[in-house]
Design a protein around this motif. Structure first.
Motif, PDB file in Angstrom:
ATOM      1  N   GLU A 126       0.856  -1.190   0.000  1.00 33.59           N
ATOM      2  CA  GLU A 126       0.000   0.000   0.000  1.00 33.59           C
ATOM      3  C   GLU A 126       0.887   1.233   0.000  1.00 33.59           C
ATOM      4  OE1 GLU A 126      -4.284   1.112   1.109  1.00 33.59           O
ATOM      5  OE2 GLU A 126      -3.235  -0.181  -0.266  1.00 33.59           O
ATOM      6  N   ALA A 146      -8.499   5.575  -2.971  1.00 36.29           N
ATOM      7  CA  ALA A 146      -8.936   6.848  -2.395  1.00 36.29           C
ATOM      8  C   ALA A 146      -8.004   7.936  -2.911  1.00 36.29           C
ATOM      9  CB  ALA A 146      -8.908   6.806  -0.867  1.00 36.29           C
ATOM     10  N   ALA A 161      -7.393  14.084   5.234  1.00 30.04           N
ATOM     11  CA  ALA A 161      -7.514  12.895   6.078  1.00 30.04           C
ATOM     12  C   ALA A 161      -8.937  12.362   6.124  1.00 30.04           C
ATOM     13  CB  ALA A 161      -7.026  13.215   7.482  1.00 30.04           C
ATOM     14  N   ASP A 162      -9.922  13.211   5.804  1.00 30.06           N
ATOM     15  CA  ASP A 162     -11.306  12.752   5.740  1.00 30.06           C
ATOM     16  C   ASP A 162     -11.574  11.921   4.493  1.00 30.06           C
ATOM     17  OD1 ASP A 162     -11.947  14.018   8.119  1.00 30.06           O
ATOM     18  OD2 ASP A 162     -12.564  15.871   7.124  1.00 30.06           O
ATOM     19  N   VAL A 183      -8.784  10.401   2.537  1.00 31.76           N
ATOM     20  CA  VAL A 183      -7.697   9.436   2.340  1.00 31.76           C
ATOM     21  C   VAL A 183      -7.150   9.038   3.707  1.00 31.76           C
ATOM     22  CG1 VAL A 183      -5.419   9.056   1.332  1.00 31.76           C
ATOM     23  CG2 VAL A 183      -7.089  10.433   0.100  1.00 31.76           C
ATOM     24  N   ASP A 184      -7.052   7.749   3.974  1.00 33.95           N
ATOM     25  CA  ASP A 184      -6.538   7.265   5.254  1.00 33.95           C
ATOM     26  C   ASP A 184      -5.014   7.448   5.291  1.00 33.95           C
ATOM     27  OD1 ASP A 184      -5.841   5.987   7.565  1.00 33.95           O
ATOM     28  OD2 ASP A 184      -6.783   4.068   7.070  1.00 33.95           O
ATOM     29  N   SER A 231      -3.060   6.996   7.644  1.00 29.82           N
ATOM     30  CA  SER A 231      -2.373   6.028   8.496  1.00 29.82           C
ATOM     31  C   SER A 231      -2.130   4.706   7.785  1.00 29.82           C
ATOM     32  CB  SER A 231      -3.194   5.770   9.762  1.00 29.82           C
ATOM     33  OG  SER A 231      -4.351   4.999   9.481  1.00 29.82           O
ATOM     34  N   ALA A 232      -2.640   4.562   6.554  1.00 34.49           N
ATOM     35  CA  ALA A 232      -2.630   3.265   5.881  1.00 34.49           C
ATOM     36  C   ALA A 232      -1.368   2.928   5.093  1.00 34.49           C
ATOM     37  CB  ALA A 232      -3.839   3.156   4.942  1.00 34.49           C
ATOM     38  N   GLU A 246       0.838   9.767  11.521  1.00 38.67           N
ATOM     39  CA  GLU A 246      -0.405   8.982  11.461  1.00 38.67           C
ATOM     40  C   GLU A 246      -0.108   7.485  11.447  1.00 38.67           C
ATOM     41  OE1 GLU A 246      -3.722   9.886  11.085  1.00 38.67           O
ATOM     42  OE2 GLU A 246      -3.634  12.058  10.757  1.00 38.67           O
ATOM     43  N   THR A 247       0.868   7.071  10.644  1.00 38.62           N
ATOM     44  CA  THR A 247       1.187   5.642  10.567  1.00 38.62           C
ATOM     45  C   THR A 247       1.794   5.143  11.870  1.00 38.62           C
ATOM     46  OG1 THR A 247       3.302   6.181   9.497  1.00 38.62           O
ATOM     47  CG2 THR A 247       1.461   5.613   8.052  1.00 38.62           C
ATOM     48  N   ALA A 304      -0.821   4.586  14.446  1.00 38.66           N
ATOM     49  CA  ALA A 304      -1.623   3.400  14.156  1.00 38.66           C
ATOM     50  C   ALA A 304      -0.849   2.105  14.379  1.00 38.66           C
ATOM     51  CB  ALA A 304      -2.124   3.455  12.712  1.00 38.66           C
TER      52      ALA A 304
END
Length: 327
Positions: free
Chosen positions: A133, A155, A195-196, A198-199, A201-202, A287-288, A291
């Motif tokens: 990813e 996304a 961030a709303d 596209v994630d 943290s992914a 963010e990552t 998580a």
């Protein structure tokens, strides 16, 4: 053999790729025949006036004439001209569209931010494949696209933030503490919006595209000149990227002039570009990490929207999905 010509006209640069379709193990790729890159600053003042500046139009259309001659000389059978952020925002874009049509013989497409994101992602797969990813970030002069996915986007969002736009809004008078703070506040607010959609943290990795990113990478690698072989596919840590961004943001004019990898037409906007890139990378890294999936690295790709435009001209372009990973 299909020979295509792709033109990407952004806020700061206009680029041409003439290429032949190539198949490796049944997968579609491109064999470049000619590449050109000119800094014309089409988006000069658009953020303030909402119109394309007459001098910027003249500069850009002169380059389009040159590119049209290259297309004829190399026998490009299909041509696609894509215009992005600056042209989207301009009230007088019809004047530009008419000029391109007259020179090139095709209607330029003023694409949406979502289409820009899709094409950038498709092009990036030619350089950085695999099943991980990734967040593809195309940092331009007027807009920045963030696209999350593996073999295809799942996304995406296009943000009205880029090196030229942030320079004109905040840093035209220099990088003062107040100007820097205002610029960072704007970028952070837009990343909150991103961030709303596209994630953030992914992703396992970030894949960065376009001139600001390649400049920061060249700086981090300690290069003396623009070396495509060293820059394309280079993987840095988020900390390395942030350190070079800070150094570039607070560099002197003399330092910027000494960097052989920094084109003269990018010197006055690279501070803003570095600020945006630092904010994006640090936000995703935070963010990552939060998580429990720390970012593995930041990769630079020289394959971008221009390659995506070229692929779109070839009938079976979707065959790029699952392109082999870089060794």
């Amino acid at each position: 053999m299909t020979r295509v010509a792709a033109i990407d006209c952004g806020t700061n640069t206009i680029r041409l790729l003439i290429a032949d379709a190539r198949y490796d193990d049944g997968r579609l790729g491109l064999e470049p025949v000619a590449r050109r890159n000119e800094i014309v600053r089409l988006g000069q003042g658009v953020d303030r006036t909402g119109r394309l500046d007459p001098a910027a139009l003249e500069r850009t259309l002169a380059v389009v004439e040159d590119y049209a001659a290259d297309c004829r000389a190399h026998g490009a059978q299909q041509r696609r001209f894509v215009a992005t952020s600056a042209t989207r925002d301009a009230d007088n874009r019809e004047e530009f569209i008419a000029g391109v049509r007259a020179a090139l013989g095709v209607d330029p497409e003023v694409i949406t931010g979502q289409e820009e994101a899709r094409l950038s992602f498709a092009g990036s797969l030619l350089g950085v494949g695999g099943n991980a990813e990734r967040l593809v970030v195309d940092l331009g002069g007027g807009s920045t696209e963030l696209v999350l996915g593996t073999g295809e986007p799942r996304a995406a969002i296009s943000l009205d933030v880029g090196s030229v736009r942030i320079t004109e809004r905040h840093l035209a008078g220099g990088v003062t503490p107040d100007a820097e703070a205002a610029a960072r506040a704007e970028v952070r607010a837009l990343l909150d919006e991103a961030a709303d959609a596209v994630d953030l943290s992914a992703p396992e990795r970030i894949v960065g595209l376009a001139g600001t990113v390649t400049t920061v990478t060249a700086h981090a690698l300690g290069l003396e000149a623009f070396e495509p072989e060293a820059i394309d596919g280079a993987e840095l840590s988020a900390e390395q990227v942030a350190a070079s961004c800070r150094a570039i943001l607070h560099s002197t004019p003399a330092q910027r002039e000494s960097w052989g990898y920094l084109a003269p037409g990018r010197r006055d906007v690279i501070a803003a570009g570095a600020l945006v890139w630092q904010e994006v990378v640090e936000r995703v890294a935070a963010e990552t990490s939060a998580a429990g999936r720390p970012l593995r690295g930041v990769i630079t790709s020289l394959h971008d929207i221009l390659d995506g435009i070229a692929l779109s001209l070839i009938e079976d372009a979707p065959a790029i999905e699952g392109a082999p990973a870089r060794p």
